[in-house]
Each structure stands twice: as structure tokens, then as C-alpha cells.
Motif scaffolding. Structure first.
Motif, PDB file in Angstrom:
ATOM      1  N   SER A  34       0.835  -1.205   0.000  1.00  0.00           N
ATOM      2  CA  SER A  34       0.000   0.000   0.000  1.00  0.00           C
ATOM      3  C   SER A  34       0.867   1.251   0.000  1.00  0.00           C
ATOM      4  N   ALA A  35       1.945   1.222   0.758  1.00  0.00           N
ATOM      5  CA  ALA A  35       2.870   2.359   0.780  1.00  0.00           C
ATOM      6  C   ALA A  35       3.538   2.546  -0.577  1.00  0.00           C
ATOM      7  N   VAL A  36       3.900   1.450  -1.234  1.00  0.00           N
ATOM      8  CA  VAL A  36       4.504   1.545  -2.566  1.00  0.00           C
ATOM      9  C   VAL A  36       3.507   2.180  -3.539  1.00  0.00           C
ATOM     10  N   ILE A  37       2.245   1.802  -3.439  1.00  0.00           N
ATOM     11  CA  ILE A  37       1.211   2.407  -4.285  1.00  0.00           C
ATOM     12  C   ILE A  37       1.137   3.916  -4.032  1.00  0.00           C
ATOM     13  N   LEU A  38       1.041   4.302  -2.770  1.00  0.00           N
ATOM     14  CA  LEU A  38       0.937   5.723  -2.434  1.00  0.00           C
ATOM     15  C   LEU A  38       2.185   6.495  -2.850  1.00  0.00           C
ATOM     16  N   ASN A  39       3.357   5.897  -2.659  1.00  0.00           N
ATOM     17  CA  ASN A  39       4.601   6.559  -3.064  1.00  0.00           C
ATOM     18  C   ASN A  39       4.729   6.668  -4.579  1.00  0.00           C
ATOM     19  N   SER A  40       3.953   5.879  -5.304  1.00  0.00           N
ATOM     20  CA  SER A  40       3.925   5.955  -6.771  1.00  0.00           C
ATOM     21  C   SER A  40       2.900   6.986  -7.243  1.00  0.00           C
ATOM     22  N   ARG A  41       2.325   7.682  -6.301  1.00  0.00           N
ATOM     23  CA  ARG A  41       1.330   8.730  -6.581  1.00  0.00           C
ATOM     24  C   ARG A  41       0.049   8.161  -7.191  1.00  0.00           C
ATOM     25  N   ILE A  42      -0.309   6.955  -6.749  1.00  0.00           N
ATOM     26  CA  ILE A  42      -1.554   6.317  -7.151  1.00  0.00           C
ATOM     27  C   ILE A  42      -2.467   6.314  -5.931  1.00  0.00           C
ATOM     28  N   ALA A  43      -3.727   6.609  -6.132  1.00  0.00           N
ATOM     29  CA  ALA A  43      -4.685   6.611  -5.020  1.00  0.00           C
ATOM     30  C   ALA A  43      -4.881   5.184  -4.515  1.00  0.00           C
ATOM     31  N   LEU A  44      -4.921   5.038  -3.222  1.00  0.00           N
ATOM     32  CA  LEU A  44      -5.116   3.729  -2.612  1.00  0.00           C
ATOM     33  C   LEU A  44      -6.589   3.340  -2.730  1.00  0.00           C
ATOM     34  N   PRO A  45      -6.875   2.215  -3.366  1.00  0.00           N
ATOM     35  CA  PRO A  45      -8.275   1.802  -3.514  1.00  0.00           C
ATOM     36  C   PRO A  45      -8.941   1.526  -2.161  1.00  0.00           C
ATOM     37  N   PRO A  46     -10.253   1.624  -2.092  1.00  0.00           N
ATOM     38  CA  PRO A  46     -10.966   1.322  -0.842  1.00  0.00           C
ATOM     39  C   PRO A  46     -10.711  -0.126  -0.402  1.00  0.00           C
ATOM     40  N   GLY A  47     -10.613  -0.333   0.888  1.00  0.00           N
ATOM     41  CA  GLY A  47     -10.412  -1.670   1.438  1.00  0.00           C
ATOM     42  C   GLY A  47      -8.970  -2.088   1.585  1.00  0.00           C
ATOM     43  N   PHE A  48      -8.039  -1.303   1.046  1.00  0.00           N
ATOM     44  CA  PHE A  48      -6.624  -1.609   1.191  1.00  0.00           C
ATOM     45  C   PHE A  48      -6.154  -1.114   2.557  1.00  0.00           C
ATOM     46  N   PRO A  49      -5.249  -1.853   3.205  1.00  0.00           N
ATOM     47  CA  PRO A  49      -4.766  -1.386   4.504  1.00  0.00           C
ATOM     48  C   PRO A  49      -3.905  -0.135   4.348  1.00  0.00           C
ATOM     49  N   LEU A  50      -4.034   0.760   5.290  1.00  0.00           N
ATOM     50  CA  LEU A  50      -3.194   1.954   5.286  1.00  0.00           C
ATOM     51  C   LEU A  50      -1.807   1.577   5.790  1.00  0.00           C
ATOM     52  N   PRO A  51      -0.778   2.122   5.176  1.00  0.00           N
ATOM     53  CA  PRO A  51       0.577   1.827   5.656  1.00  0.00           C
ATOM     54  C   PRO A  51       0.830   2.502   6.993  1.00  0.00           C
ATOM     55  N   HIS A  52       1.682   1.878   7.772  1.00  0.00           N
ATOM     56  CA  HIS A  52       2.089   2.457   9.059  1.00  0.00           C
ATOM     57  C   HIS A  52       2.832   3.768   8.826  1.00  0.00           C
ATOM     58  N   THR A  53       3.698   3.780   7.832  1.00  0.00           N
ATOM     59  CA  THR A  53       4.460   4.973   7.462  1.00  0.00           C
ATOM     60  C   THR A  53       4.884   4.850   6.005  1.00  0.00           C
ATOM     61  N   LEU A  54       5.061   5.970   5.359  1.00  0.00           N
ATOM     62  CA  LEU A  54       5.511   5.957   3.965  1.00  0.00           C
ATOM     63  C   LEU A  54       7.021   6.057   3.853  1.00  0.00           C
ATOM     64  N   ASN A  55       7.681   6.283   4.986  1.00  0.00           N
ATOM     65  CA  ASN A  55       9.118   6.540   4.963  1.00  0.00           C
ATOM     66  C   ASN A  55       9.917   5.483   5.725  1.00  0.00           C
ATOM     67  N   HIS A  56       9.372   4.309   5.891  1.00  0.00           N
ATOM     68  CA  HIS A  56      10.050   3.227   6.597  1.00  0.00           C
ATOM     69  C   HIS A  56      11.244   2.747   5.762  1.00  0.00           C
ATOM     70  N   PRO A  57      12.336   2.322   6.400  1.00  0.00           N
ATOM     71  CA  PRO A  57      13.508   1.855   5.640  1.00  0.00           C
ATOM     72  C   PRO A  57      13.205   0.745   4.637  1.00  0.00           C
ATOM     73  N   VAL A  58      12.292  -0.165   4.978  1.00  0.00           N
ATOM     74  CA  VAL A  58      11.945  -1.231   4.031  1.00  0.00           C
ATOM     75  C   VAL A  58      11.288  -0.634   2.791  1.00  0.00           C
ATOM     76  N   ILE A  59      10.395   0.304   2.994  1.00  0.00           N
ATOM     77  CA  ILE A  59       9.695   0.913   1.861  1.00  0.00           C
ATOM     78  C   ILE A  59      10.668   1.737   1.019  1.00  0.00           C
ATOM     79  N   ARG A  60      11.570   2.440   1.664  1.00  0.00           N
ATOM     80  CA  ARG A  60      12.568   3.226   0.917  1.00  0.00           C
ATOM     81  C   ARG A  60      13.490   2.328   0.091  1.00  0.00           C
ATOM     82  N   ALA A  61      13.699   1.102   0.546  1.00  0.00           N
ATOM     83  CA  ALA A  61      14.592   0.180  -0.164  1.00  0.00           C
ATOM     84  C   ALA A  61      13.961  -0.381  -1.432  1.00  0.00           C
TER      85      ALA A  61
END
Length: 163
Positions: A34-61
Motif C-alpha cells: 500500500s505504501a509503494v502504491i501511495l509513493n507511486s502517486r496512485i490513489a489507494l483503492p478502498p479496502g486496502f490497509p493503510l501503511p504504518h508509514t511511507l518513509n520506513h527503511p523497508v519501503i525506501r529500499a
């Protein structure tokens, strides 16, 4: 949030996980995607879990299409493994196809390179991705309140001497 890269093949990597990680990583991996989707500037579809953070080291990697493809495939493997071990579907199993449709780019091979060194407490002297991650996983097992178990799976050979 974590990705345990215990094998280059995401299906094998997931089979090596202890039950407790299979359970908790179904949600964590969905949040990562979900964070990868949001970081790609795509709207998160309904029912998808919200990411804990968009800047987590795993997501940045997770930067390249091949890495994204690997994490998408890992997500599907996690959901399949959860079903195999526990005989039921995880709440986020229905999202596997949606994550694949939104993020997967078939022209790029799945690639887990450079995803290993993304954790604050990750220390290894090995330059091999899988060896270093297996070493890291062994340190995580020391923190379990109860001994780890693998329902319907054998303990991985590389781990048997540790537990």
C-alpha cells in the motif's frame, strides 16, 4: 515492518518463515505494498490497509520495478502459505490480485537484490544477501516468547542447529 529474504525465490523464502511471521507478515506486506502504491502517486483503492508509514527503511529500499515485482510475488506466496498452514484465508488474501494488477510489471524479472540491509538492527559480516538475512532471522527467533514452530512444514535445515 520487515521483509525476511531467506531465499531468492519468494515461495521458498516464505516457507522458511516461522508460523508467527507468516501470520503477522500478511498484514505487514500488504501495508508495504500500500505504501509503494501511495509513493507511486496512485490513489489507494478502498479496502486496502493503510501503511504504518511511507518513509520506513523497508519501503525506501523498494525502488526498482524488479524489487516491486518480488515483493508483490512475496505477498502472494505469503497468502498461499497462510492458507496452507492454517486451512483458512487471511483477511487480505482477496487483495493479492489487486496488488498485482496495480504494481506488477511483467517486463521486469523479480529481484530481491539490495533489500537485505534495510533494518536498523541488521548486522552481518556476510556479503551474501541470503546468508546475511538468514543470520538476521536467527537473531529474531531469540526474541520469541515461545519456541518458534512451522505448522505442516519442517524446520529449515539452515535453522535446525540454532533452535
Amino acid at each position: 515492518m520487515q521483509l525476511f529474504i531467506l531465499d531468492r525465490d519468494c515461495v521458498s523464502a516464505v516457507r522458511f518463515l516461522a508460523d508467527t511471521h507468516v501470520i503477522k507478515m500478511c498484514l505487514e506486506n500488504a501495508q508495504i505494498l500500500s505504501a509503494v502504491i501511495l509513493n507511486s502517486r496512485i490513489a489507494l483503492p478502498p479496502g486496502f490497509p493503510l501503511p504504518h508509514t511511507l518513509n520506513h527503511p523497508v519501503i525506501r529500499a523498494i525502488r526498482t520495478p524488479g524489487q516491486i515485482n518480488w515483493v508483490v510475488a512475496y505477498n502472494g506466496a505469503l497468502q498461499d502459505e497462510f492458507h496452507y498452514r492454517f486451512g483458512k484465508d487471511h483477511a487480505y488474501r482477496a487483495l493479492v490480485r489487486s496488488y498485482r494488477e496495480i504494481l506488477f510489471q511483467p517486463e521486469y524479472p523479480e529481484d530481491c537484490s539490495d533489500l537485505a540491509r534495510t533494518f536498523r538492527d541488521f548486522h552481518s559480516y556476510s556479503s551474501d544477501l541470503i546468508e546475511a538475512h538468514r543470520e538476521y532471522y536467527c537473531t529474531k527467533l531469540d526474541r520469541f516468547k515461545r519456541p518458534p514452530c512451522w505448522s505442516r512444514r519442517p524446520v529449515p535445515e539452515w535453522l535446525a542447529a540454532v533452535i
